[in-house]
Scaffold this motif. Structure first.
Motif, PDB file in Angstrom:
ATOM      1  N   ASN A  99      10.257  52.758 -49.802  1.00  0.00           N
ATOM      2  CA  ASN A  99      11.131  51.946 -48.959  1.00  0.00           C
ATOM      3  C   ASN A  99      12.554  52.180 -49.442  1.00  0.00           C
ATOM      4  O   ASN A  99      12.825  52.125 -50.644  1.00  0.00           O
ATOM      5  CB  ASN A  99      10.776  50.465 -49.043  1.00  0.00           C
ATOM      6  CG  ASN A  99       9.463  50.167 -48.360  1.00  0.00           C
ATOM      7  OD1 ASN A  99       9.122  50.752 -47.342  1.00  0.00           O
ATOM      8  ND2 ASN A  99       8.700  49.261 -48.937  1.00  0.00           N
ATOM      9  N   VAL A 100      13.431  52.437 -48.493  1.00  0.00           N
ATOM     10  CA  VAL A 100      14.819  52.743 -48.821  1.00  0.00           C
ATOM     11  C   VAL A 100      15.729  51.781 -48.068  1.00  0.00           C
ATOM     12  O   VAL A 100      15.622  51.649 -46.847  1.00  0.00           O
ATOM     13  CB  VAL A 100      15.170  54.207 -48.451  1.00  0.00           C
ATOM     14  CG1 VAL A 100      16.638  54.501 -48.704  1.00  0.00           C
ATOM     15  CG2 VAL A 100      14.292  55.179 -49.219  1.00  0.00           C
ATOM     16  N   LYS A 101      16.599  51.120 -48.813  1.00  0.00           N
ATOM     17  CA  LYS A 101      17.612  50.265 -48.200  1.00  0.00           C
ATOM     18  C   LYS A 101      18.836  51.132 -47.934  1.00  0.00           C
ATOM     19  O   LYS A 101      19.322  51.821 -48.836  1.00  0.00           O
ATOM     20  CB  LYS A 101      17.960  49.100 -49.122  1.00  0.00           C
ATOM     21  CG  LYS A 101      19.031  48.183 -48.561  1.00  0.00           C
ATOM     22  CD  LYS A 101      19.206  46.910 -49.369  1.00  0.00           C
ATOM     23  CE  LYS A 101      19.736  47.173 -50.737  1.00  0.00           C
ATOM     24  NZ  LYS A 101      20.147  45.968 -51.463  1.00  0.00           N
ATOM     25  N   VAL A 102      19.297  51.101 -46.691  1.00  0.00           N
ATOM     26  CA  VAL A 102      20.475  51.869 -46.302  1.00  0.00           C
ATOM     27  C   VAL A 102      21.567  50.865 -45.942  1.00  0.00           C
ATOM     28  O   VAL A 102      21.391  50.057 -45.034  1.00  0.00           O
ATOM     29  CB  VAL A 102      20.181  52.815 -45.121  1.00  0.00           C
ATOM     30  CG1 VAL A 102      21.392  53.688 -44.834  1.00  0.00           C
ATOM     31  CG2 VAL A 102      18.954  53.678 -45.399  1.00  0.00           C
ATOM     32  N   GLU A 103      22.648  50.930 -46.681  1.00  0.00           N
ATOM     33  CA  GLU A 103      23.759  50.017 -46.448  1.00  0.00           C
ATOM     34  C   GLU A 103      24.924  50.758 -45.805  1.00  0.00           C
ATOM     35  O   GLU A 103      25.284  51.846 -46.244  1.00  0.00           O
ATOM     36  CB  GLU A 103      24.253  49.413 -47.765  1.00  0.00           C
ATOM     37  CG  GLU A 103      23.222  48.633 -48.520  1.00  0.00           C
ATOM     38  CD  GLU A 103      23.695  48.214 -49.895  1.00  0.00           C
ATOM     39  OE1 GLU A 103      23.090  47.291 -50.436  1.00  0.00           O
ATOM     40  OE2 GLU A 103      24.658  48.822 -50.423  1.00  0.00           O
ATOM     41  N   ARG A 104      25.486  50.153 -44.789  1.00  0.00           N
ATOM     42  CA  ARG A 104      26.726  50.673 -44.201  1.00  0.00           C
ATOM     43  C   ARG A 104      27.836  49.782 -44.716  1.00  0.00           C
ATOM     44  O   ARG A 104      27.786  48.564 -44.594  1.00  0.00           O
ATOM     45  CB  ARG A 104      26.695  50.622 -42.682  1.00  0.00           C
ATOM     46  CG  ARG A 104      28.013  51.098 -42.071  1.00  0.00           C
ATOM     47  CD  ARG A 104      27.967  51.085 -40.580  1.00  0.00           C
ATOM     48  NE  ARG A 104      27.983  49.726 -40.074  1.00  0.00           N
ATOM     49  CZ  ARG A 104      28.717  49.322 -39.044  1.00  0.00           C
ATOM     50  NH1 ARG A 104      29.488  50.169 -38.411  1.00  0.00           N
ATOM     51  NH2 ARG A 104      28.665  48.078 -38.633  1.00  0.00           N
ATOM     52  N   GLY A 105      28.823  50.371 -45.334  1.00  0.00           N
ATOM     53  CA  GLY A 105      29.899  49.576 -45.890  1.00  0.00           C
ATOM     54  C   GLY A 105      31.083  50.423 -46.281  1.00  0.00           C
ATOM     55  O   GLY A 105      31.212  51.571 -45.868  1.00  0.00           O
ATOM     56  N   TYR A 106      31.927  49.830 -47.099  1.00  0.00           N
ATOM     57  CA  TYR A 106      33.141  50.504 -47.536  1.00  0.00           C
ATOM     58  C   TYR A 106      33.554  49.952 -48.897  1.00  0.00           C
ATOM     59  O   TYR A 106      33.146  48.863 -49.296  1.00  0.00           O
ATOM     60  CB  TYR A 106      34.268  50.333 -46.515  1.00  0.00           C
ATOM     61  CG  TYR A 106      34.620  48.880 -46.255  1.00  0.00           C
ATOM     62  CD1 TYR A 106      35.660  48.254 -46.937  1.00  0.00           C
ATOM     63  CD2 TYR A 106      33.890  48.130 -45.322  1.00  0.00           C
ATOM     64  CE1 TYR A 106      35.964  46.926 -46.710  1.00  0.00           C
ATOM     65  CE2 TYR A 106      34.198  46.801 -45.090  1.00  0.00           C
ATOM     66  CZ  TYR A 106      35.238  46.212 -45.784  1.00  0.00           C
ATOM     67  OH  TYR A 106      35.532  44.890 -45.561  1.00  0.00           O
ATOM     68  N   TRP A 107      34.346  50.736 -49.614  1.00  0.00           N
ATOM     69  CA  TRP A 107      34.867  50.304 -50.910  1.00  0.00           C
ATOM     70  C   TRP A 107      36.165  49.549 -50.688  1.00  0.00           C
ATOM     71  O   TRP A 107      37.049  50.009 -49.975  1.00  0.00           O
ATOM     72  CB  TRP A 107      35.105  51.502 -51.823  1.00  0.00           C
ATOM     73  CG  TRP A 107      33.838  52.075 -52.326  1.00  0.00           C
ATOM     74  CD1 TRP A 107      33.180  53.169 -51.840  1.00  0.00           C
ATOM     75  CD2 TRP A 107      33.032  51.565 -53.390  1.00  0.00           C
ATOM     76  NE1 TRP A 107      32.026  53.378 -52.541  1.00  0.00           N
ATOM     77  CE2 TRP A 107      31.912  52.401 -53.500  1.00  0.00           C
ATOM     78  CE3 TRP A 107      33.145  50.487 -54.259  1.00  0.00           C
ATOM     79  CZ2 TRP A 107      30.922  52.204 -54.440  1.00  0.00           C
ATOM     80  CZ3 TRP A 107      32.156  50.281 -55.195  1.00  0.00           C
ATOM     81  CH2 TRP A 107      31.064  51.142 -55.283  1.00  0.00           C
ATOM     82  N   TYR A 108      36.252  48.361 -51.289  1.00  0.00           N
ATOM     83  CA  TYR A 108      37.463  47.562 -51.184  1.00  0.00           C
ATOM     84  C   TYR A 108      37.762  46.966 -52.557  1.00  0.00           C
ATOM     85  O   TYR A 108      36.963  46.195 -53.091  1.00  0.00           O
ATOM     86  CB  TYR A 108      37.296  46.444 -50.147  1.00  0.00           C
ATOM     87  CG  TYR A 108      38.497  45.559 -50.021  1.00  0.00           C
ATOM     88  CD1 TYR A 108      39.653  46.020 -49.388  1.00  0.00           C
ATOM     89  CD2 TYR A 108      38.500  44.281 -50.556  1.00  0.00           C
ATOM     90  CE1 TYR A 108      40.771  45.225 -49.275  1.00  0.00           C
ATOM     91  CE2 TYR A 108      39.624  43.471 -50.447  1.00  0.00           C
ATOM     92  CZ  TYR A 108      40.746  43.951 -49.808  1.00  0.00           C
ATOM     93  OH  TYR A 108      41.858  43.159 -49.706  1.00  0.00           O
ATOM     94  N   GLN A 109      38.880  47.334 -53.138  1.00  0.00           N
ATOM     95  CA  GLN A 109      39.307  46.839 -54.437  1.00  0.00           C
ATOM     96  C   GLN A 109      38.176  46.900 -55.468  1.00  0.00           C
ATOM     97  O   GLN A 109      37.794  45.904 -56.069  1.00  0.00           O
ATOM     98  CB  GLN A 109      39.868  45.429 -54.320  1.00  0.00           C
ATOM     99  CG  GLN A 109      41.110  45.364 -53.483  1.00  0.00           C
ATOM    100  CD  GLN A 109      41.698  43.966 -53.414  1.00  0.00           C
ATOM    101  OE1 GLN A 109      41.097  43.000 -53.850  1.00  0.00           O
ATOM    102  NE2 GLN A 109      42.894  43.870 -52.861  1.00  0.00           N
ATOM    103  N   TYR A 110      37.609  48.075 -55.646  1.00  0.00           N
ATOM    104  CA  TYR A 110      36.588  48.361 -56.651  1.00  0.00           C
ATOM    105  C   TYR A 110      35.233  47.692 -56.409  1.00  0.00           C
ATOM    106  O   TYR A 110      34.419  47.602 -57.314  1.00  0.00           O
ATOM    107  CB  TYR A 110      37.093  48.011 -58.060  1.00  0.00           C
ATOM    108  CG  TYR A 110      38.405  48.648 -58.381  1.00  0.00           C
ATOM    109  CD1 TYR A 110      38.487  50.015 -58.621  1.00  0.00           C
ATOM    110  CD2 TYR A 110      39.577  47.900 -58.414  1.00  0.00           C
ATOM    111  CE1 TYR A 110      39.698  50.618 -58.897  1.00  0.00           C
ATOM    112  CE2 TYR A 110      40.799  48.498 -58.693  1.00  0.00           C
ATOM    113  CZ  TYR A 110      40.851  49.855 -58.931  1.00  0.00           C
ATOM    114  OH  TYR A 110      42.046  50.456 -59.209  1.00  0.00           O
ATOM    115  N   SER A 111      34.995  47.196 -55.214  1.00  0.00           N
ATOM    116  CA  SER A 111      33.672  46.629 -54.927  1.00  0.00           C
ATOM    117  C   SER A 111      33.183  47.150 -53.579  1.00  0.00           C
ATOM    118  O   SER A 111      33.963  47.456 -52.686  1.00  0.00           O
ATOM    119  CB  SER A 111      33.708  45.096 -54.926  1.00  0.00           C
ATOM    120  OG  SER A 111      34.477  44.625 -53.847  1.00  0.00           O
TER     121      SER A 111
END
Length: 135
Positions: A99-111
């Motif tokens: 099982n693989v969790k795929v996250e869509r996101g972006y880096w913002y201020q080191y997080s």
């Protein structure tokens, strides 16, 4: 005539909704199935999970959450690799799943800021090869 042109321009500008550009902000990833021969080499590339992120600022991150055969595979971005080749034996493990969790996101201020998450299943079917016998 001038009022009519202004009305058309005003109507056009304010009639366009953000839904008109929704295709630019899609996240498409599906279950992945592959068939391969048993007894691969360590770090052998098994395949790449197709993932489409339609956004200039968003990226996808892949995380294995579980495996039916512990430590069989590992991920490098969206690529799937053999971790322990001994586990890729048809008689012992004809099918390896993760099982693989795929996250869509972006880096913002080191997080890492997550916008959307999907869980997919990676299924690896092994081909049974004739066992070589030393005589």
């Amino acid at each position: 005539m001038k009022n009519y042109s202004v009305f058309i321009l005003f109507f056009t500008l304010f009639n366009c909704s953000s839904e008109d550009f929704s295709y630019l902000d899609k996240f498409v990833v599906n279950d992945y199935t592959v068939t391969m021969d048993e007894h691969p080499t360590e770090h052998q590339l098994i395949g790449t999970i197709p993932c489409e992120v339609y956004s200039a600022t968003n990226h996808a991150r892949f995380i294995i959450t579980s495996q039916n055969v512990a430590n069989a595979i590992y991920l490098g971005e969206s690529s799937i690799y053999v971790n322990d080749p001994i586990l890729f034996d048809f008689e012992t493990n004809p099918i390896i799943k993760a099982n693989v969790k795929v996250e869509r996101g972006y880096w913002y201020q080191y997080s890492w800021e997550i916008r959307e998450t999907k869980t997919i299943t990676v299924t690896i079917h092994l081909n049974d090869l004739p066992d070589s016998k030393n005589t």
